[in-house]
Design an enzyme around this catalytic site. Structure first.
Site, PDB file in Angstrom:
ATOM      1  CG  HIS A  64      -1.900   1.212   1.275  1.00 19.06           C
ATOM      2  ND1 HIS A  64      -2.643   1.732   0.630  1.00 19.06           N
ATOM      3  CD2 HIS A  64      -1.634   2.056   2.275  1.00 19.06           C
ATOM      4  CE1 HIS A  64      -3.233   2.684   0.740  1.00 19.06           C
ATOM      5  NE2 HIS A  64      -2.679   3.214   1.928  1.00 19.06           N
ATOM      6  CG  ASP A  92      -0.621   6.040   2.196  1.00 19.35           C
ATOM      7  OD1 ASP A  92      -1.884   5.970   1.779  1.00 19.35           O
ATOM      8  OD2 ASP A  92       0.055   5.720   3.225  1.00 19.35           O
ATOM      9  CG  ASP A 124      -5.107   3.744   4.390  1.00 18.66           C
ATOM     10  OD1 ASP A 124      -5.622   3.299   5.458  1.00 18.66           O
ATOM     11  OD2 ASP A 124      -4.118   4.479   4.043  1.00 18.66           O
ATOM     12  CG  HIS A 178      -6.280   7.400   0.930  1.00 27.23           C
ATOM     13  ND1 HIS A 178      -5.793   6.609   0.048  1.00 27.23           N
ATOM     14  CD2 HIS A 178      -5.539   6.840   2.085  1.00 27.23           C
ATOM     15  CE1 HIS A 178      -4.976   5.671   0.328  1.00 27.23           C
ATOM     16  NE2 HIS A 178      -4.745   6.182   1.675  1.00 27.23           N
TER      17      HIS A 178
END
Length: 934
Positions: free
Chosen positions: A20, A22, A144, A377
């Site tokens: 993951h 970001d 997420d 996000h």
């Protein structure tokens, strides 16, 4: 064909290696990609992709999924041909699988659907252009984001996805679903689209997106590897196998089928992919004698609401980020408009000039990529570190100034004058050059700051309307209106002199500007704008004299009233109480509705923790220390003033709640809404109290605990205080636990009357008592909510003190049956408001005047219920057009009905030869995709 189908009589545990990554959070996008700034976090995406590809190439049984195209596309461009060919082979074999496929994994609360579609399209089309249809993602992967929107599910379904998996949902909701075996279901994403067009199979991950306890094999993890040498005392195979089988059985109890998924990875993991894959190989080898499991038939449950608000524990509602960093949220919304205008004008320029468009080399790609990153996000959500938020804003600024504004400029240079022949182009070439400053965009028009208009004696305002229907909009331009000056505005197409009004700059604006600029008035006039086109207006400043008294421009004066105040136009009347200084009542003149409306600006004290919980308010978490807010005004009274004199166009009332909280309430002639402009900041914190500032509207509407909020700017969901439709809520936070994301509108109603408030950016909102609405407009906090960002939400402004933010609310009071028509059309106009560059008139002459007249780029304006969402070009020079019916199924008896639109007569200078219907993401022909039927 590459999917492992498993065995019918066994519990099938699907190991899903993933990372993951970001697109900015604790570090900027660039820092995360390169692995820089390791003092904050050791994470380098380039190394992840390097080592994952190497390890996949070593063993044909290994697989990996990847999400963030913003990172992958950068890495791809850096690879040599040999590596690129190997990656293409892995993709074709289904061993490197792209899921989601967006430029980023977007937030679902603060994002507008237009921007979601664009950022998904950018990533999906890159994958399609690079790897072909085999790379088309089938699964959406929103592991997420902090809560999930029903509109997001609808968009994914229309993009052709077969399913969605996510990791975060309310802890009480999750407990209920685990008990009732509802960890997977069908999500009905729309009340207006026919089933199953917006239905989406949705699965909830047991461990969020992390591996089960004891099975993290990354270099940053502390779990033991699998040690399988039987001659060693530290051999732990049996323990690892037993622990994994136990975790699998525990998880299987919460699911209805004999297939479960283990997410093997986490934040920025696999920078050493060898350690992960080596241990996963061993794990699968030793566990593959798993217990037998009986299959069964079942029915999926259907969900029609959403997953907001999200709490991960009692007193921990992630509803603060609905408002966090309101300046950034407003800038993202504004930048989206620039991107749509840029798309439109590039298309028009290419059609007129005959040039081929290329999305890859298009100047708008800079802004397109910046907007894709901004939807992440931890970006528009406001949940990044401050230096990362600054980086997001910087990327948007570069995109706007170097791309969007230049595109508008180049349209004037290369497009508008092409129809004028050689003579016109010769004249233009001598006065307009690339990078010329002749065409001016002012960034700070919202605080009446524009040196160009203030200091020019004559200039042209070119007002561009990005909507595919004609509109009339009031334009406000900063000017110097000392008594010796008067102003004349001429609509160039007709030569008509327009009615104008000079409005003195408010105290609120002066407090924001401080020492920047000294325009003392705004020049107001009404611009009638064609569909998808522009109109031009000459503005000239004269020295007043006896010979030009007829040119007198009415200028109002701000005075303190001695009695109650009422302002009104053809549609509304608004009354203010002189003693309190607050709005007192609203009358809809057409419908005859009159209700008391008490509007105030208040603030909650952000909690620093208490006996019930040590949880603090922060970038993510909203947690007031009391359900009763404080007044922004010290004594509960508001300083009231009003614009007097001849006001032919606009009437204004000014409210000063304190030195850091102001409002202006406006009524424009001929406009069917009330405008409320709020200015908040610097929020004082010397008292060591963090503050969450709200605007609250209290009425006598019998709303009975119900209120309504939009989902990402599109369909509306019904909300009820202290209630969740699909599970029983144990409410631990009576304020924060009732807050929902408001992307564009919120309203309350009874059987007859509806009060709607529209917003210019995403905010948190609620109705905490019958007849009341509140919206959080700004927040500044001294505590830290311990959700990862590790710093308080304490933004500073240009002058070193707290951030000042200015925004607008638009109020509508009408019957229930008429309200949808008003708020849908107003919402469209607010979201895609006109763009107003200015042009110096020093070179203006009669030859050129012909080309600054009114111009529309479409043949037939669209009907009011149809919105031209996208007009852009593809790599192959085709037009990408998105038309949407913007009224929900039961919004309006007339405007909710189906509409037929002719594409053949839509765009000027474009002959339609072939029309292909694509998926919403624009990456595949719709008739070639067969979604799984559930």
């Amino acid at each position: 064909q590459s999917c492992n189908q498993g065995e019918a009589d066994k519990l099938n545990v699907h190991i899903v290696p993933h990372t993951h990554d970001d697109v900015g959070w604790l570090k900027t996008v660039d820092q995360y990609y390169y692995g820089a700034n390791s003092s904050i976090a050791w994470a380098g995406v380039q190394y992840i992709l390097d080592t994952v590809v190497q390890q996949l190439s070593v063993d044909p049984t290994r697989r990996f999924i990847y999400v963030e195209v913003a990172f992958f596309s950068r890495w791809w461009r850096e690879q040599n041909t040999e590596v690129q060919q190997e990656v293409k082979r892995l993709v074709q074999e289904g061993r490197l699988e792209f899921i989601l496929g967006g430029w980023s994994m977007n937030d679902e609360a603060a994002t507008h659907y237009n921007a979601i579609i664009d950022q998904m399209t950018l990533g999906l089309r890159f994958l399609n252009d690079t790897f072909g249809p085999c790379a088309r993602p089938r699964v959406a992967w929103q592991i997420d984001p902090f809560g999930h929107s029903r509109e997001q599910a609808s968009l994914f379904a229309q993009m052709g996805f077969d399913g969605l998996f996510f990791g975060r949902l309310d802890y009480q909701d999750k407990e209920t679903r685990e008990m009732k075996l509802k960890m997977e279901e069908i999500w009905r994403g729309s009340q207006s689209l026919h089933h199953p067009e917006a239905d989406l199979f949705t699965g909830l991950n047991e461990n969020g997106y992390n591996p089960p306890a004891g099975f993290c094999f990354d270099a940053y993890c502390k779990d033991d590897p699998i040690m399988d040498d039987p001659t060693l005392e530290d051999n732990n195979v049996k323990q690892k196998v037993d622990d994994f089988i136990s975790a699998a059985h525990k998880q299987a109890k919460h699911f209805r089928t004999n297939h479960i998924m283990m997410t093997m990875g986490s934040d920025f993991q696999y920078s050493n992919a060898k350690a992960w894959f080596k241990n996963l190989d061993k794990l699968m080898k030793y566990v593959n004698s798993a217990v037998r499991y009986k299959n069964c038939f079942f029915l999926w449950s259907v969900k029609s609401d959403d997953f907001f608000p999200y709490a991960d524990a009692p007193h921990q509602f992630w509803t603060g980020y609905f408002t966090s960093r309101p300046g950034l949220k407003g800038y993202v919304r504004e930048s989206n408009k620039y991107l749509q205008v840029c798309n439109q004008l590039e298309t028009v320029a290419h059609l007129r000039s005959g040039m081929k468009s290329n999305l890859r080399t298009s100047k708008s790609n800079v802004l397109r990529a910046a907007m894709g990153v901004a939807q992440h996000h931890d970006a528009v959500s406001g949940t990044s570190k401050q230096h990362v938020a600054n980086d997001y804003a910087k990327r948007l600024y570069i995109g706007n100034h170097r791309v969007a504004f230049k595109t508008f400029y180049n349209l004037v240079k290369n497009c508008l004058f092409l129809q004028g022949g050689r003579h016109c182009k010769d004249v233009i070439s001598s006065v307009i050059t690339e990078g010329s400053s002749n065409l001016t965009f002012c960034d700070y028009m919202n605080i009446t700051l524009c040196d160009f208009t203030q200091n020019s004696n004559r200039f042209t305002a070119v007002v561009y309307n990005p909507l595919a229907r004609a509109v009339s909009k009031y334009i406000r331009i900063p000017v110097d209106c000392t008594p010796s000056y008067i102003f004349v505005v001429i609509e160039l197409v007709t030569g008509a002199r327009l009615t104008t009004q000079l409005v003195p700059v408010s105290e609120a604006t002066e407090s924001v500007r401080r020492n920047r600029g000294n325009a003392n008035c705004e020049l107001v006039f009404l611009a009638k704008l064609p569909a998808l086109g522009y109109n031009s207006f000459s503005i000239e400043k004269y020295k007043s004299s006896a010979t030009n008294k007829r040119l007198f421009t009415p200028k109002g004066k701000v005075v303190n009233p001695s009695d109650d105040i009422t302002i009104s136009n053809e549609f509304y009347s608004v009354n203010f109480n002189r003693n309190s200084g607050l709005m007192d009542s609203i009358v809809n003149i057409e419908s005859g509705i009159k209700i008391p409306v008490h509007q105030d600006m208040l603030w909650y004290n952000g909690s620093m923790g208490n006996n019930a919980s040590k949880q603090q308010s922060g970038a993510y978490i909203f947690r007031p220390n009391s359900s009763t807010p404080f007044h922004c005004s010290n004594d509960g009274k508001v300083k009231l003033s009003v614009l007097t004199g001849s006001n032919p166009l606009v009437q204004e009332v000014y409210q000063k709640f304190s030195d850091w909280a102001y409002q202006v309430v406006r009524l424009y002639k001929g406009i069917k809404h009330i405008e409320v402009e709020w200015t908040v900041g610097p929020i004082p914190v010397k008292d060591q109290w963090g503050k969450e500032v709200i605007s609250r509207y209290e009425t006598n509407i019998d709303s009975n605990g119900y209120f309504y909020t939009d989902a990402n700017g599109r369909e509306v969901l019904e909300r009820k205080k202290n209630y969740r439709p699909t599970w029983k809520l144990n409410q631990t936070e009576p304020v924060a636990g009732n807050y929902y994301p408001v992307n564009s509108r919120i309203y309350i109603r009874d059987a007859h009357v509806q009060l709607t408030v529209l917003t210019d950016r995403s905010q948190g909102g609620s109705s905490l008592s019958s007849g009341a609405l509140e919206l959080m407009v700004h927040r500044r906090l001294l505590g830290e909510d311990s959700k990862g960002v590790a710093e308080p939400l304490n933004e500073t402004g240009q002058f070193g003190d707290g951030l000042i933010t200015r925004g607008k609310h638009w109020l509508l009071l009408d019957t229930v049956t008429s309200s949808a028509k008003q708020h849908r059309l107003l919402g469209e106009e607010a979201f895609m408001s006109p763009l107003v560059p200015h042009q110096a008139d020093s070179w203006f002459n009669l030859d050129l005047a012909l080309f600054f007249l009114i111009q529309s780029f479409i043949v037939n304006p669209l009907p009011p219920n149809i919105h031209l969402l996208t007009l852009a070009t593809t790599n192959s020079g085709e037009l990408l057009v998105r038309l949407e019916h913007q009224f929900a199924k039961h919004d309006d008896d007339v405007l909710s009905q189906p509409v037929t639109v002719s594409l053949k007569g839509l765009i000027k200078n474009f002959e339609v030869k072939i029309v292909d219907e694509l998926l919403l993401g624009g990456n595949a022909l719709k008739n070639t995709i067969n979604r799984l039927q559930w």
